[in-house]
Write a protein that holds these residues in place. Structure first.
Motif, short mmCIF file in Angstrom:
data_model
loop_
_atom_site.label_atom_id
_atom_site.label_comp_id
_atom_site.label_asym_id
_atom_site.label_seq_id
_atom_site.Cartn_x
_atom_site.Cartn_y
_atom_site.Cartn_z
N TYR A 30 103.06 90.28 86.97
CA TYR A 30 104.16 89.43 86.52
C TYR A 30 103.96 89.01 85.07
CZ TYR A 30 106.83 85.21 85.70
OH TYR A 30 107.66 84.27 85.14
N ARG A 31 105.01 89.17 84.29
CA ARG A 31 105.01 88.71 82.90
C ARG A 31 106.21 87.80 82.71
NH1 ARG A 31 101.27 91.19 79.98
NH2 ARG A 31 100.46 93.23 80.65
N PRO A 32 105.98 86.55 82.32
CA PRO A 32 107.10 85.61 82.15
C PRO A 32 108.10 86.13 81.13
CG PRO A 32 104.98 84.47 82.05
CD PRO A 32 104.68 85.94 82.01
N PRO A 33 109.40 86.01 81.44
CA PRO A 33 110.42 86.44 80.47
C PRO A 33 110.31 85.70 79.14
CG PRO A 33 111.38 86.09 82.65
CD PRO A 33 109.98 85.57 82.71
N LYS A 34 109.87 84.44 79.21
CA LYS A 34 109.70 83.64 77.99
C LYS A 34 108.25 83.16 77.94
CE LYS A 34 114.51 82.07 77.98
NZ LYS A 34 115.42 80.89 78.00
N GLU A 35 107.45 83.86 77.17
CA GLU A 35 106.02 83.57 77.12
C GLU A 35 105.71 82.21 76.49
OE1 GLU A 35 103.53 85.26 78.29
OE2 GLU A 35 104.24 87.30 78.65
#
Length: 244
Positions: A30-35
Motif C-alpha cells: 500500500y502506498r498512500p495517494p497523498k504521501e
C-alpha cells in the motif's frame, strides 16, 4: 585420465523467478495517494499494526466460517492461501486501515482506488484497467470470513452496481492485531466531537446508527451524481460525432 565434469552448475536468479511469475506485481504494498498528509494517530497506529502483524497469517483464517459474498451460503473448508493472494490481502488490509472512518467504520475508497493504491491493478492491451486481483482478495477472503461487509446497490439506469460500500467489522481489527477496545474509545470520542459541531450549528446530536445511515446516503448520492454526469458527457460526445 580424469573424466570430464559434465554437470552444469547454475543459480536461479530473481529474474528467473519473476519470468515464471503469473502475477503482474508479485510484491504489492500500500502506498498512500497523498504521501505528505499526516493521518490521525489512531489511523497511523492501525496502519502500522496491519503492516507489521502479517494479517494473512492469522489463525482466524483456519477456523472462521466462510460465506459466499453474494449468496451468503456457507462455504466449505478453504485451502491454504497462496503467497500472492496473501500478499494482496496484507496490502489491502493496510489500505483499509488507512482510509476507514473512525465513527462509521466506512472505508472511503472504492475498489478501483484500493487496487491502484496497493499496486494490484493490471491493464490489457487496450489500456483498460482490471481490478480482479483486489476484488478476489476482498470478496473471497476478507468478506467471506466477515472482516468487511460490502453493500451492493443496483443502478437501473446503467444496469450495474454502483461502487460497493465497504464497512469494517470487529474481525477486521482482530486480523490486523489492533485492540478493538481502543478503536471503540476513539469512535465514541470522535462521535462526541462531531456532535458538538452539530450543536454549535444548531442541530441535534446523532447516534452511531444515524452516522452510518448518513454516510451510506452520501455514498449513494455521490455515486449517482457521478454516473449522471458521466452519461451526460457520453451523450454529448455521441452528438458531437454525429455532427462531424
Amino acid at each position: 585420465m580424469d573424466k570430464p565434469n559434465l554437470s552444469v552448475s547454475f543459480q536461479v536468479t530473481p529474474q528467473a523467478f519473476s519470468s515464471r511469475c503469473y502475477v503482474k506485481n508479485p510484491h504489492p504494498c500500500y502506498r498512500p495517494p497523498k504521501e505528505d498528509v499526516k493521518p490521525p494517530r489512531i489511523i497511523d497506529a492501525m496502519r502500522k499494526a496491519a503492516r507489521e502483524n502479517a494479517p494473512s497469517q492469522h489463525p482466524l483464517w483456519r477456523i472462521a466460517p466462510r460465506y459466499h459474498a453474494m449468496t451468503h451460503e456457507l462455504l466449505g473448508n478453504e485451502r491454504a492461501m497462496n503467497l500472492h493472494r496473501a500478499r494482496a490481502v496484507d496490502a489491502i488490509l493496510e489500505c483499509l486501515a488507512a482510509h476507514v472512518n473512525i465513527v462509521t467504520g466506512k472505508v472511503y475508497m472504492s475498489l478501483a482506488q484500493i487496487s491502484d493504491a496497493c499496486g494490484l491493478t493490471t491493464y490489457n492491451a487496450a489500456g483498460k484497467p482490471c481490478y480482479s486481483r483486489a476484488s478476489r482478495a476482498i470478496n473471497e477472503h476478507l468478506e467471506a470470513i466477515g472482516a468487511v461487509l460490502c453493500e451492493r446497490i443496483w443502478d437501473d439506469t446503467t444496469a450495474s452496481y454502483i461502487p460497493n460500500i465497504i464497512w469494517v467489522t470487529e474481525l477486521f481489527f482482530v486480523l490486523i492485531g489492533y485492540e478493538y477496545g481502543k478503536y471503540l474509545s476513539a469512535q465514541q470520542q470522535q462521535l462526541s466531537w462531531e456532535n458538538q459541531k452539530l450543536r454549535d450549528a444548531g442541530e441535534g446530536p446523532i447516534t452511531l446508527t444515524e452516522a452510518r445511515r448518513r454516510a451510506k446516503t452520501e455514498h449513494i448520492r455521490r455515486a449517482f451524481d457521478y454516473r449522471t454526469k458521466k452519461l451526460a458527457r457520453s451523450k454529448q460526445r455521441r452528438q458531437a460525432r454525429k455532427l462531424e
